[in-house]
Design a protein around this motif. Structure first.
Motif, PDB file in Angstrom:
ATOM      1  N   GLY A 147       0.775  -1.236   0.000  1.00 50.79           N
ATOM      2  CA  GLY A 147       0.000   0.000   0.000  1.00 50.79           C
ATOM      3  C   GLY A 147       0.803   1.281   0.000  1.00 50.79           C
ATOM      4  N   LYS A 152      -4.522   7.299   1.867  1.00 58.38           N
ATOM      5  CA  LYS A 152      -4.678   6.985   3.285  1.00 58.38           C
ATOM      6  C   LYS A 152      -5.983   6.267   3.574  1.00 58.38           C
ATOM      7  CE  LYS A 152      -4.699   9.233   7.841  1.00 58.38           C
ATOM      8  NZ  LYS A 152      -4.560  10.530   8.558  1.00 58.38           N
ATOM      9  N   ASP A 153      -7.042   6.575   2.833  1.00 53.33           N
ATOM     10  CA  ASP A 153      -8.351   5.979   3.106  1.00 53.33           C
ATOM     11  C   ASP A 153      -8.566   4.641   2.404  1.00 53.33           C
ATOM     12  OD1 ASP A 153      -8.540   6.893   0.532  1.00 53.33           O
ATOM     13  OD2 ASP A 153     -10.355   8.098   0.836  1.00 53.33           O
ATOM     14  N   GLN A 154      -7.560   4.130   1.718  1.00 53.14           N
ATOM     15  CA  GLN A 154      -7.682   2.829   1.059  1.00 53.14           C
ATOM     16  C   GLN A 154      -7.686   1.723   2.109  1.00 53.14           C
ATOM     17  OE1 GLN A 154      -8.713   0.462  -0.922  1.00 53.14           O
ATOM     18  NE2 GLN A 154      -7.645   1.340  -2.696  1.00 53.14           N
ATOM     19  N   ASP A 155      -8.749   0.896   2.121  1.00 51.06           N
ATOM     20  CA  ASP A 155      -8.864  -0.158   3.128  1.00 51.06           C
ATOM     21  C   ASP A 155      -8.814  -1.561   2.523  1.00 51.06           C
ATOM     22  OD1 ASP A 155     -11.288  -0.226   1.851  1.00 51.06           O
ATOM     23  OD2 ASP A 155     -12.510   0.090   3.646  1.00 51.06           O
ATOM     24  N   THR A 156      -8.359  -1.660   1.275  1.00 57.05           N
ATOM     25  CA  THR A 156      -8.229  -2.950   0.589  1.00 57.05           C
ATOM     26  C   THR A 156      -6.849  -3.026  -0.053  1.00 57.05           C
ATOM     27  OG1 THR A 156     -10.593  -2.906   0.083  1.00 57.05           O
ATOM     28  CG2 THR A 156      -9.236  -4.479  -1.148  1.00 57.05           C
ATOM     29  N   ALA A 311      -2.100   2.778   2.452  1.00 57.57           N
ATOM     30  CA  ALA A 311      -3.227   1.858   2.607  1.00 57.57           C
ATOM     31  C   ALA A 311      -3.183   1.128   3.941  1.00 57.57           C
ATOM     32  CB  ALA A 311      -3.238   0.843   1.463  1.00 57.57           C
ATOM     33  N   ILE A 312      -4.337   1.026   4.588  1.00 59.71           N
ATOM     34  CA  ILE A 312      -4.537   0.223   5.806  1.00 59.71           C
ATOM     35  C   ILE A 312      -3.471   0.530   6.845  1.00 59.71           C
ATOM     36  CG2 ILE A 312      -5.203  -2.070   6.637  1.00 59.71           C
ATOM     37  CD1 ILE A 312      -5.442  -2.982   3.768  1.00 59.71           C
ATOM     38  N   GLY A 313      -3.167   1.800   7.009  1.00 57.34           N
ATOM     39  CA  GLY A 313      -2.253   2.235   8.059  1.00 57.34           C
ATOM     40  C   GLY A 313      -0.790   1.961   7.799  1.00 57.34           C
ATOM     41  N   HIS A 314      -0.416   1.674   6.569  1.00 58.89           N
ATOM     42  CA  HIS A 314       0.971   1.355   6.247  1.00 58.89           C
ATOM     43  C   HIS A 314       1.738   2.601   5.785  1.00 58.89           C
ATOM     44  CE1 HIS A 314      -0.486  -2.756   6.429  1.00 58.89           C
ATOM     45  NE2 HIS A 314       0.776  -3.167   6.375  1.00 58.89           N
TER      46      HIS A 314
END
Length: 339
Positions: A147, A152-156, A311-314
């Motif tokens: 990611g 930042k808001d990507q959750d997949t 993505a997803i906090g990475h």
């Protein structure tokens, strides 16, 4: 005007590697060269006006991506389907420098079958020289670039938003003009993975030639510096500090046995800091026991910085740039390298 004269280089028989450099841990068989780890690939020089890289068929859940650096440019390519290949058309019939690297993760290796070059008098040239400095990184999604180019808001997770050449590891090697190997599996830990399961512990990953395949010969490529970015997933995996100390000690001992002359840096903190004191104490104890080439480097979490979350906090590319600056300076000071 494009010329149809061509030459081929097949990887079903790579006994003569006079014309290419291998990047990363790879394996070859009668079908070709298998690329499994992030930043693994090939580098070569050729005279001509076109090159084609031919890969084995791929029908994975998500496609592979390969980044090609050619002369002064770079481009990312999607590898998917029955007969995938990369076409590199050049404006001039002259010498070209090509480096092709796998930049995404997948459970199965990507097969590079052959390279075809075209031109007036196409010719593979002697391979580029090795770098003087060798760095090897072992880690999880942070090192793989999970990611890293996502919002930042990507959750997949999507492989098109993973790029190992945008990570702190690759950028550190670039800053130090070093050869690089990265062995990394997203989600894995020293004792438990991010789901609280065993998964592939790093002491197991360290001995893999390809992803999920044991048998790597550590004597074949000895790094000057080995960087362990390990322990992040042990936090959600609920590894205790006592186990982290014990298993971390065993991991260091294993790496030291394989690489007796290398500096070993345990870097930690980009996504959480629970084990900072434990790992700092572990490294201090190893140094008191006589190993003055083992070091601990804490770096600040991405969440305390501005615009460093993908993505997803990475970590995103901004985080990679910051941390690569810290790490490259640290290594340069250790080795007395002028930058």
């Amino acid at each position: 005007m494009f010329c149809n004269e061509y030459k081929e280089m097949s990887f079903s028989d790579i006994a003569d590697n006079s014309y290419y450099r291998i990047h990363g841990r790879t394996e070859a068989d009668e079908n070709g060269l298998r690329l499994s780890w992030s930043n693994s690939g090939i580098e070569f020089l050729f005279n001509g006006n076109r090159a084609e890289l031919h890969f084995g068929e791929s029908f994975a859940d998500q496609p592979y991506y390969v980044k090609v650096f050619i002369d002064k440019g770079q481009q990312k390519y999607c590898i998917d389907g029955k007969s995938p290949k990369i076409l590199l058309d050049c404006q001039r019939n002259t010498c070209h420098h090509v480096k092709a690297l796998l930049i995404t993760e997948n459970n199965s290796p990507l097969l590079l079958k052959k390279i075809t070059i075209y031109g007036k008098t196409p010719e593979f040239l002697p391979k580029p020289e090795d770098k003087k400095l060798k760095l090897e990184f072992m880690g999880d999604s942070i090192t793989a670039g999970f990611g890293v180019v996502a919002a930042k808001d990507q959750d997949t997770f999507y492989t098109y938003e993973e790029d190992s050449t945008q990570t702190y590891a690759f950028l550190t090697a670039e800053k130090l003009d070093a050869d690089l190997r990265t062995i990394c599996v997203s989600g894995q830990g020293v004792w438990k993975n991010c789901a609280g399961e065993t998964g592939y512990r790093f002491e197991k990953i360290f001995d893999m030639s390809l992803r999920a395949k044991d048998g790597y010969d550590h004597s074949a490529w000895q790094p000057d510096v080995m960087i362990l970015n390990c322990g992040t997933n042990d936090v959600p995996g609920k590894t205790t500090e006592e186990i982290m100390y014990t298993e971390g000690s065993a991991l260091i001992d294993k790496v030291r046995k394989a690489y007796p002359k290398a500096h070993i840096i345990w870097m930690y903190g980009m996504m959480n800091s629970k084990f900072t004191e434990t790992l700092d104490r572990l490294v201090a104890d190893k140094r008191r026991e006589g190993d003055d080439k083992i070091h601990f480097l804490h770096v600040d979490e991405i969440y305390s910085q501005k615009n460093e979350v993908g993505a997803i906090g990475h970590p995103n590319v901004n985080a990679s740039v910051r941390v690569s600056g810290i790490l490259s300076r640290y290594i340069a000071n250790l080795l007395n390298i002028e930058r």
